[in-house]
Design a protein around this motif. Structure first.
Motif, PDB file in Angstrom:
ATOM      1  N   ASP A   1      -6.351  -1.503  51.128  1.00 41.48           N
ATOM      2  CA  ASP A   1      -5.767  -2.619  51.882  1.00 41.48           C
ATOM      3  C   ASP A   1      -4.258  -2.698  51.662  1.00 41.48           C
ATOM      4  N   ARG A   2      -3.831  -2.558  50.409  1.00 38.30           N
ATOM      5  CA  ARG A   2      -2.394  -2.625  50.092  1.00 38.30           C
ATOM      6  C   ARG A   2      -1.665  -1.410  50.656  1.00 38.30           C
TER       7      ARG A   2
ATOM      8  N   ALA B   1      -1.233  -1.902  54.356  1.00 37.83           N
ATOM      9  CA  ALA B   1      -0.204  -2.932  54.603  1.00 37.83           C
ATOM     10  C   ALA B   1       1.207  -2.385  54.389  1.00 37.83           C
ATOM     11  N   SER B   2       1.341  -1.368  53.537  1.00 37.04           N
ATOM     12  CA  SER B   2       2.668  -0.789  53.274  1.00 37.04           C
ATOM     13  C   SER B   2       3.043   0.296  54.285  1.00 37.04           C
TER      14      SER B   2
END
Length: 143
Positions: free
Chosen positions: A44-45, A48-49
Motif C-alpha cells: 500500500d505504501r 502510494a509513493s
C-alpha cells in the motif's frame, strides 16, 4: 508405453511453463512489481509513493522479518519498514544509511523524511530523529 510416458512428461513440462508465466493469483495477496511480490501495508505504501515510477523504484527482494515483530522490504531507492506500532514508512538515502547503524536504538520510522528548518532533511523515529545538513556532510541521531 514409452511414447505415452514421453507425452505425459511433455504435458507436465508445458503446464509448468504456463503456470510460471501466469500473473500473480489474487488469493496469494499482493502483486508483482519488477518480478518481485510486494504485499500488505508495505505494498500500500509502495503504491502510494508511485511504485516502480516513484522514488523507490523496483523492489530488490521479497519482504523480510525485522526486529521486534517488524517487517521490511528493500527497493532500489530505499526501504519500507513496518511495525505494528508505526505502520509502513519509507526510509531512503543518507538518512537511511545513518539510521541503519543505530536502528535498534532509535527504533522504527514514524513518518517519511521531510525538510529541516536549516534546509537539510530530517526524519522522526520512535526514540528520536535523524537530521542531515543541507550540504549532506553532517548528521545527528538521537536515541
Amino acid at each position: 508405453m514409452t511414447l505415452d510416458r514421453s507425452l505425459c512428461t511433455l504435458a507436465v513440462a508445458a503446464l509448468t511453463v504456463v503456470t510460471a508465466a501466469t500473473p500473480a493469483r489474487a488469493d496469494l495477496g499482493g502483486s508483482y512489481h519488477c518480478r518481485v511480490r510486494v504485499h500488505g501495508t508495505i505494498e500500500d505504501r509502495y503504491l502510494a509513493s508511485g511504485a516502480e515510477s516513484g522514488p523507490l523504484g523496483c523492489p530488490l527482494a521479497s519482504e523480510r522479518a525485522a526486529w521486534n515483530g517488524g517487517r521490511y522490504e528493500d527497493f532500489a531507492g530505499g526501504s519500507i519498514y513496518w511495525s505494528p506500532d508505526t505502520g509502513a514508512v519509507i526510509v531512503k538515502g543518507a538518512i537511511h544509511d545513518h539510521w541503519y547503524a543505530d536502528r535498534r536504538c532509535i527504533g522504527y520510522p514514524l513518518a517519511d523524511e521531510g525538510p529541516a528548518a536549516d534546509g537539510g532533511r530530517t526524519q522522526s523515529f520512535q526514540n528520536g530523529h535523524v537530521w542531515l545538513s543541507a550540504a549532506g556532510d553532517s548528521y545527528s541521531a538521537t536515541c
